[in-house]
Write an enzyme that holds these catalytic residues in place. Structure first.
Site, PDB file in Angstrom:
ATOM      1  N   SER A  91      -7.766   0.889   3.263  1.00 62.49           N
ATOM      2  CA  SER A  91      -8.240   0.449   1.950  1.00 62.49           C
ATOM      3  C   SER A  91      -9.471  -0.442   2.091  1.00 62.49           C
ATOM      4  CB  SER A  91      -7.120  -0.342   1.269  1.00 62.49           C
ATOM      5  OG  SER A  91      -7.588  -0.965   0.098  1.00 62.49           O
ATOM      6  N   SER A  92     -10.149  -0.655   0.987  1.00 60.85           N
ATOM      7  CA  SER A  92     -11.241  -1.639   0.953  1.00 60.85           C
ATOM      8  C   SER A  92     -10.867  -2.849   0.111  1.00 60.85           C
ATOM      9  CB  SER A  92     -12.502  -1.017   0.337  1.00 60.85           C
ATOM     10  OG  SER A  92     -12.937   0.070   1.087  1.00 60.85           O
TER      11      SER A  92
ATOM     12  N   ASN B  53      -6.175   4.386  -6.925  1.00 60.70           N
ATOM     13  CA  ASN B  53      -7.360   4.917  -6.242  1.00 60.70           C
ATOM     14  C   ASN B  53      -8.393   5.343  -7.275  1.00 60.70           C
ATOM     15  OD1 ASN B  53      -9.097   5.496  -4.208  1.00 60.70           O
ATOM     16  ND2 ASN B  53      -8.304   7.548  -3.838  1.00 60.70           N
TER      17      ASN B  53
ATOM     18  N   ARG C 248       0.842  -1.188   0.000  1.00 59.98           N
ATOM     19  CA  ARG C 248       0.000   0.000   0.000  1.00 59.98           C
ATOM     20  C   ARG C 248       0.884   1.248   0.000  1.00 59.98           C
ATOM     21  NH1 ARG C 248      -5.085   1.710  -1.172  1.00 59.98           N
ATOM     22  NH2 ARG C 248      -6.149   2.763   0.520  1.00 59.98           N
TER      23      ARG C 248
ATOM     24  N   ASP D 299      -7.757   8.331   0.555  1.00 58.75           N
ATOM     25  CA  ASP D 299      -8.290   7.220   1.352  1.00 58.75           C
ATOM     26  C   ASP D 299      -8.059   7.419   2.848  1.00 58.75           C
ATOM     27  OD1 ASP D 299      -9.629   5.757  -0.510  1.00 58.75           O
ATOM     28  OD2 ASP D 299      -8.081   4.255  -0.807  1.00 58.75           O
TER      29      ASP D 299
ATOM     30  N   THR E 151      -9.973   0.434  -9.315  1.00 59.77           N
ATOM     31  CA  THR E 151      -8.846  -0.353  -8.889  1.00 59.77           C
ATOM     32  C   THR E 151      -8.815  -1.491  -9.895  1.00 59.77           C
ATOM     33  OG1 THR E 151      -9.238   0.379  -6.644  1.00 59.77           O
ATOM     34  CG2 THR E 151      -8.318  -1.812  -6.837  1.00 59.77           C
TER      35      THR E 151
ATOM     36  N   GLY F 102     -13.547  -1.266  -7.288  1.00 58.56           N
ATOM     37  CA  GLY F 102     -14.866  -0.745  -6.913  1.00 58.56           C
ATOM     38  C   GLY F 102     -14.864   0.070  -5.637  1.00 58.56           C
ATOM     39  N   GLY F 103     -13.681   0.479  -5.133  1.00 56.15           N
ATOM     40  CA  GLY F 103     -13.639   1.306  -3.919  1.00 56.15           C
ATOM     41  C   GLY F 103     -14.392   0.630  -2.805  1.00 56.15           C
TER      42      GLY F 103
ATOM     43  N   THR G  15      -4.055  -0.618  -7.284  1.00 49.96           N
ATOM     44  CA  THR G  15      -4.843   0.582  -7.583  1.00 49.96           C
ATOM     45  C   THR G  15      -4.029   1.848  -7.658  1.00 49.96           C
ATOM     46  OG1 THR G  15      -6.844   1.774  -6.909  1.00 49.96           O
ATOM     47  CG2 THR G  15      -5.334   1.152  -5.164  1.00 49.96           C
TER      48      THR G  15
HETATM   49  N1  GLY Z   1      -8.408   3.143  -3.228  1.00 52.32           N
HETATM   50  C1  GLY Z   1      -9.431   2.223  -2.984  1.00 52.32           C
HETATM   51  C2  GLY Z   1      -9.114   1.308  -1.868  1.00 52.32           C
HETATM   52  O1  GLY Z   1      -7.967   1.136  -1.537  1.00 52.32           O
HETATM   53  O2  GLY Z   1      -9.987   0.753  -1.283  1.00 52.32           O
END
Ligand code: GLY
Length: 567
Positions: A447-448, A396, A103, A418, A376, A468-469, A394
């Site tokens: 993050s998701s 983002n 990340r 984020d 992403t 898909g965030g 990603t």
């Molecule tokens: N940038 C989207 C995530 O990391 O969830």
């Protein structure tokens, strides 16, 4: 006659499988591409093919990861990247599981209130576009770390076809033409000039990226350090600082990918392994599935009223917890054990009722006594040695910060968005954050991303994930349930219509024109707010399912240009 015809079709299929094993797409009853030994499913055919070819040359899933990820950076710059970050979840042939966090990080000069004005209000766009939105990139560190530990081939061999792809170019798809045209004015505004991705590009055009080929060649020659300490690092920092970024050479030099213990939990006879913080993906997936487990989902039926109610209410509770408790585990204590315990989660669902929604105001995060993170892209790989990986990476937002390093040939992320710039205020995805995800130097933003591996009876079963965030978690959830509860094959499972709830905003997002109007009316009668307009695409799921005969079925989401390739 019918028998004769089906025999002919079968013979033709067998013949074409033998003669063109890598490009077969079997669209019978939405069944995905079948491979016998190894497969890559990713957002671009070129990337899947390069990854698959690397395995055919004797490489394994981790060699294919490096090749696929870099090929996505070439052919899918919308999310594939050198200027972003990601997460890997793996299961080795011997059953060992693990996770790698690459990340992005907040730069050393970051400050908690760096996106607020003198009145404490969020400065529009500062965390989403241009130099100040950029976090320290982790992708090159991640792919090198994974390949160094588990890979078999040398880096130059792996990157050679990717460099060729950048030099020879790839064909712009209709989806890409639309996206690039949509972002054209932003690209010009942020970069103060036209960049090679502009609204003159049309579907069918060949896109060549010589600057990126040169960057990748330097990385192939000098290794990981080329990006973090070498000529590329110097060019990158010079470019970033000229565009208002606070990232320094020291930031790049200090970046390390980190091995993490993944989140592992049981659901029926499945063992699910997913990403741990700084991604919220694994914990939220765990929470939602354990909250839903006592309900007879299969009996309710796929996308039935009761099924949607159970998932939505479990999602609501998990996202409320996410917003309060989750952040970078190197900076905040996260009560993972409690958050994922059955006792806590049963208690969380105690006020659930089929007769009305639980109000979002009454919900908030759960109380824990004794306090112990769209656009992403995801790819799944299985190799001929029995290893499986799930990787989500990603920038983002689509094309990240829109800042494009012309000389290097890639976009930079806007991952700083984020973080919660101001606790209580929604970010790009409408997610509310708290102190746990506030900005600190060198911290990783929540993050998701939910790269996930599923085992059944101790054997590899599925590798799955999606962009898909904030909708990533719920798309992965529904795909697993589609296979497990509703016996769909992989392709059907990724194609099936999806819905999403994230506590706030107080609404169920439903894929437009995919759900029965009567069902939507029933949900509205119960008091649910339905949003069919906001999220035209709820993830683009890619997955691989091991079938009973030991072959692999790829699920490449019909919502994108995604393709499965293997042998
Ligand atoms: N940038 C989207 C995530 O990391 O969830």
């Amino acid at each position: 006659m019918r028998h004769f015809l089906s025999s002919c079709i079968l013979i033709l299929l067998v013949w074409s499988c033998k003669n063109e094993p890598e490009k077969q797409m079997l669209n019978i009853k939405e069944k995905g591409f079948i491979a016998h030994k190894a497969m890559v499913v990713s957002a671009r055919e070129e990337a899947s093919k390069i990854g698959s070819d690397i395995m055919q040359q004797g490489g394994n899933a981790f060699d294919a990861m490096m090749a696929t990820e870099m090929a996505l950076a070439v052919a899918y710059p919308y999310a594939g990247n050198l200027g972003g970050g990601g997460f890997l979840v793996y299961r080795l042939a011997d059953g060992t599981k693990g996770a790698l966090d690459y990340r992005e990080k907040a730069p050393l000069a970051s400050e908690k209130n760096m996106y607020l004005d003198e009145n404490g209000d969020i400065i529009q766009n500062k965390s989403t576009v241009g130099g100040m939105a950029v976090g320290v990139p982790g992708t090159i560190a991640g792919i090198f770390e994974a390949q160094k530990r588990f890979g078999k081939l040398d880096v130059a061999t792996i990157l050679a076809p990717v460099i060729e792809l950048a030099k020879n170019g790839y064909i712009i798809t209709k989806n890409q033409e639309k996206r690039i045209a949509g972002y054209d004015s932003m690209f010009k505004a942020v970069n103060l000039k036209e960049i090679p991705y502009n609204n003159k590009l049309k579907a069918g055009d060949r896109m060549i990226n010589n600057p990126l080929a040169a960057t990748l060649q330097r990385i192939a020659n000098h290794g990981r350090d080329e990006f973090y300490n070498g000529e590329t690092a110097k060019k990158l920092v010079e470019f970033l600082q000229a565009n208002g970024s606070i990232i320094t050479l020291e930031d790049l030099a200090k970046y390390e990918a980190k091995w993490r213990d993944p989140i592992v939990f049981e659901y029926d006879d499945l063992t699910i392994t997913s990403m741990s913080p700084p991604s919220s993906g694994g914990i939220c997936l765990n929470q939602i599935m354990i909250m839903a487990q006592p309900f007879d989902l299969k009996d309710y039926g796929h996308n039935s009223l009761k099924y949607i109610q159970v998932l939505v209410e479990a999602e609501k509770r998990a996202y409320a917890d996410r917003s309060y408790y989750l952040g970078d585990p190197d900076f905040v204590d996260i009560p993972v054990k409690t958050l994922t315990s059955e006792a806590y989660l049963n208690n969380r669902m105690e006020d659930f009722s089929f007769s009305e929604p639980t109000s979002v105001d009454s919900l908030s995060h759960g109380n824990i006594i004794g306090y112990e993170s769209n656009e992403t892209t995801h790819y799944s790989i299985v190799d001929q040695f029995g290893n499986a990986i799930a990787v989500t990476t990603t920038l983002n937002g689509g094309y990240g910060s829109k800042l494009y390093a012309n000389e290097l040939g890639f976009f930079l992320n806007n991952e700083m968005d984020d973080f919660s710039s101001k606790p209580g205020e929604p970010n790009y995805y409408g997610l509310i954050g708290a102190e746990a995800n506030s900005i600190e130097p060198e911290k990783r933003m929540l993050s998701s991303m939910t790269p996930t591996i599923v085992e059944k009876d101790g054997e590899f079963y599925m590798s799955v994930g999606t962009p898909g965030g904030s909708t990533i978690i719920t798309s992965v959830l529904q795909t697993i349930l589609n296979v497990h509860e509703f016996e769909m094959n992989m392709q059907e499972a990724v194609n099936a219509p999806r819905f999403h709830n994230q506590w706030l905003p107080d609404e169920i997002r439903m894929e437009p024109n995919a759900f029965d109007k009567k069902l939507i009316q029933q949900l509205q009668n119960l008091g649910y707010n339905i949003n069919e307009t906001r999220s035209p695409i709820i993830g683009i799921v890619d997955g691989i399912l091991q079938l009973e005969d030991g072959t692999y079925e790829g699920g490449a989401d019909k919502r994108g240009d995604d393709t499965a390739v293997g042998f």
